[in-house]
Design a protein around this motif. Structure first.
Motif, PDB file in Angstrom:
ATOM      1  N   HIS A 178      -1.411  -1.225  -4.193  1.00 45.45           N
ATOM      2  CA  HIS A 178      -2.618  -0.418  -4.048  1.00 45.45           C
ATOM      3  C   HIS A 178      -2.286   1.034  -3.715  1.00 45.45           C
ATOM      4  O   HIS A 178      -1.494   1.300  -2.812  1.00 45.45           O
ATOM      5  CB  HIS A 178      -3.516  -0.989  -2.938  1.00 45.45           C
ATOM      6  N   GLY A 179      -2.918   1.961  -4.424  1.00 46.42           N
ATOM      7  CA  GLY A 179      -2.849   3.365  -4.069  1.00 46.42           C
ATOM      8  C   GLY A 179      -4.018   3.732  -3.187  1.00 46.42           C
ATOM      9  O   GLY A 179      -5.159   3.340  -3.441  1.00 46.42           O
ATOM     10  N   VAL A 180      -3.732   4.482  -2.130  1.00 43.39           N
ATOM     11  CA  VAL A 180      -4.764   4.902  -1.176  1.00 43.39           C
ATOM     12  C   VAL A 180      -4.958   6.409  -1.318  1.00 43.39           C
ATOM     13  O   VAL A 180      -3.986   7.172  -1.340  1.00 43.39           O
ATOM     14  CB  VAL A 180      -4.359   4.540   0.263  1.00 43.39           C
ATOM     15  N   PRO A 181      -6.219   6.869  -1.433  1.00 37.76           N
ATOM     16  CA  PRO A 181      -6.476   8.301  -1.659  1.00 37.76           C
ATOM     17  C   PRO A 181      -5.822   9.191  -0.613  1.00 37.76           C
ATOM     18  O   PRO A 181      -5.609   8.800   0.540  1.00 37.76           O
ATOM     19  CB  PRO A 181      -8.005   8.388  -1.598  1.00 37.76           C
ATOM     20  N   ILE A 182      -5.516  10.415  -1.040  1.00 38.51           N
ATOM     21  CA  ILE A 182      -4.860  11.407  -0.189  1.00 38.51           C
ATOM     22  C   ILE A 182      -5.727  11.722   1.023  1.00 38.51           C
ATOM     23  O   ILE A 182      -6.933  11.927   0.902  1.00 38.51           O
ATOM     24  CB  ILE A 182      -4.593  12.689  -0.988  1.00 38.51           C
ATOM     25  N   VAL A 183      -5.099  11.765   2.181  1.00 39.37           N
ATOM     26  CA  VAL A 183      -5.764  12.219   3.400  1.00 39.37           C
ATOM     27  C   VAL A 183      -5.404  13.694   3.590  1.00 39.37           C
ATOM     28  O   VAL A 183      -4.226  14.064   3.529  1.00 39.37           O
ATOM     29  CB  VAL A 183      -5.331  11.393   4.620  1.00 39.37           C
ATOM     30  N   PHE A 220       0.829  -1.197   0.000  1.00 39.66           N
ATOM     31  CA  PHE A 220       0.000   0.000   0.000  1.00 39.66           C
ATOM     32  C   PHE A 220       0.869   1.255   0.000  1.00 39.66           C
ATOM     33  O   PHE A 220       1.824   1.370   0.775  1.00 39.66           O
ATOM     34  CB  PHE A 220      -0.920   0.012   1.229  1.00 39.66           C
ATOM     35  N   PHE A 221       0.500   2.193  -0.895  1.00 38.30           N
ATOM     36  CA  PHE A 221       1.207   3.465  -1.026  1.00 38.30           C
ATOM     37  C   PHE A 221       0.172   4.586  -1.135  1.00 38.30           C
ATOM     38  O   PHE A 221      -0.917   4.390  -1.664  1.00 38.30           O
ATOM     39  CB  PHE A 221       2.091   3.474  -2.277  1.00 38.30           C
ATOM     40  N   GLY A 222       0.556   5.782  -0.676  1.00 40.82           N
ATOM     41  CA  GLY A 222      -0.346   6.917  -0.754  1.00 40.82           C
ATOM     42  C   GLY A 222      -0.357   7.547  -2.137  1.00 40.82           C
ATOM     43  O   GLY A 222       0.678   7.631  -2.806  1.00 40.82           O
ATOM     44  N   GLU A 223      -1.531   8.012  -2.549  1.00 41.75           N
ATOM     45  CA  GLU A 223      -1.662   8.633  -3.865  1.00 41.75           C
ATOM     46  C   GLU A 223      -1.144  10.069  -3.893  1.00 41.75           C
ATOM     47  O   GLU A 223      -1.053  10.655  -4.979  1.00 41.75           O
ATOM     48  CB  GLU A 223      -3.122   8.587  -4.321  1.00 41.75           C
ATOM     49  N   LYS A 224      -0.782  10.635  -2.736  1.00 41.07           N
ATOM     50  CA  LYS A 224      -0.184  11.968  -2.772  1.00 41.07           C
ATOM     51  C   LYS A 224       1.091  11.940  -3.610  1.00 41.07           C
ATOM     52  O   LYS A 224       1.360  12.856  -4.385  1.00 41.07           O
ATOM     53  CB  LYS A 224       0.124  12.484  -1.364  1.00 41.07           C
ATOM     54  N   ASP A 225       1.884  10.897  -3.453  1.00 37.45           N
ATOM     55  CA  ASP A 225       3.083  10.705  -4.268  1.00 37.45           C
ATOM     56  C   ASP A 225       2.706   9.868  -5.491  1.00 37.45           C
ATOM     57  O   ASP A 225       3.140   8.721  -5.647  1.00 37.45           O
ATOM     58  CB  ASP A 225       4.167  10.019  -3.445  1.00 37.45           C
ATOM     59  N   TRP A 226       1.876  10.458  -6.363  1.00 36.79           N
ATOM     60  CA  TRP A 226       1.321   9.713  -7.496  1.00 36.79           C
ATOM     61  C   TRP A 226       2.410   9.252  -8.457  1.00 36.79           C
ATOM     62  O   TRP A 226       2.368   8.133  -8.969  1.00 36.79           O
ATOM     63  CB  TRP A 226       0.303  10.581  -8.233  1.00 36.79           C
ATOM     64  N   GLN A 227       3.383  10.101  -8.706  1.00 38.76           N
ATOM     65  CA  GLN A 227       4.467   9.705  -9.614  1.00 38.76           C
ATOM     66  C   GLN A 227       5.265   8.551  -9.016  1.00 38.76           C
ATOM     67  O   GLN A 227       5.654   7.616  -9.723  1.00 38.76           O
ATOM     68  CB  GLN A 227       5.380  10.896  -9.911  1.00 38.76           C
TER      69      GLN A 227
END
Length: 283
Positions: free
Chosen positions: A174-179, A144-151
């Motif tokens: 899996h990308g997790v939406p930005i909090v 799991f990785f955060g989508e804030k760092d989309w690149q």
């Protein structure tokens, strides 16, 4: 929660977890906040066991970046993870990850170019290298990785696909939406560097991005909207804007206007702090 700091201890620990169910990995650099904990909670929903890594990776910091200043709070992070029901904390030293004589580097072309890759040469090589090592060390079923760092997420997915890594399929990343904070600012460990005045200014980033997206969705051309967005951020108090670009979310190819899958990517600086964000333009 079992905390390990050496590969010799990690391997039996992960084997024991995998023997009794699926294992999720949440890679972090520590200084955990609610965004990281959202990743942990998603991981707990998806797998029987959760491992979290905390490693401030020196290979993804440039010569003039904040490696020494990057916040380190292992005891506090460990307590937060214990509350979240994490089964394993992997907290190696740099010497454990990159032993004497280490000479291997992973470079991912295409998705690593432009955006943060242009402003931080070598950064995504460091990210790809350490994540590849983490996947091979922990051997998770899902990560799991955060989508804030989309690149970063795009680089990791491409790297895993190209190198046939141990995850069963690339969809297991899996990308997790930005909090976000109450004022919309994306949560980041680097937000702690901001003074009170800078923190107030930082709220202009998501606000002006949403305004730009509204103009793009209404049909205004990107070649007028993006320079205007840069100007609004500078007027709001940002010291500089590294980029404000439209790119396709999947392959990060530049786009000329709003289209399905398009995202707006921005990086801007306040003092010595560089903030990044991205938002969908058209779903």
């Amino acid at each position: 929660m079992h905390t390990v700091t050496t590969l010799a201890d990690l391997r039996p620990a992960t084997e024991a977890l995998r023997a009794s169910g699926t294992l999720a990995l949440v890679p972090t650099m520590g200084a955990l906040h609610e965004g990281h904990l959202a990743l942990v909670r998603e991981a707990r929903e998806a797998a029987d066991h959760v491992a979290v890594s905390i490693f401030v990776n020196p290979r993804q910091f440039g010569a003039n970046e904040d490696l020494d200043a990057y916040p380190r709070q292992l005891a506090l992070d460990s307590a937060l993870l214990e509350v979240e029901g994490v089964g394993l904390l992997w907290a190696p030293s740099p010497e454990e990850v990159y032993p004497q004589g280490y000479a291997t580097n992973i470079s991912v072309a295409g998705v690593s170019e432009g955006l943060c890759g242009a402003d931080r040469p070598g950064h995504f090589d460091g990210v790809a290298t350490v994540v590849c090592k983490l996947f091979n060390q922990v051997r998770p079923d899902i990560a799991f990785f955060g989508e804030k760092d989309w690149q970063q997420l795009a680089v990791i997915r491409r790297m895993a696909r190209d190198l046939d890594l141990t995850l069963p399929h690339v969809e297991a990343i899996h990308g997790v939406p930005i909090v976000r904070e109450a004022d919309g600012l994306a949560m980041s460990s680097r937000n702690a560097y901001l003074s009170a005045d800078q923190r107030a200014t930082a709220a202009a980033l998501p606000r002006e991005m949403r305004a730009a997206i509204a103009r793009l969705a209404a049909g205004d051309p990107a070649h007028s909207v993006l320079p205007a967005l840069t100007g609004e951020l500078l007027e709001a108090g940002f010291d500089s804007v590294d980029y404000a670009e439209l790119r396709h979310g999947d392959n990060l190819a530049p786009t000329a206007g709003a289209a399905p899958g398009t995202r707006l990517f921005v990086a801007a600086r306040i003092g010595g702090t560089r903030l990044i964000d991205n938002m969908p333009v058209v779903g």
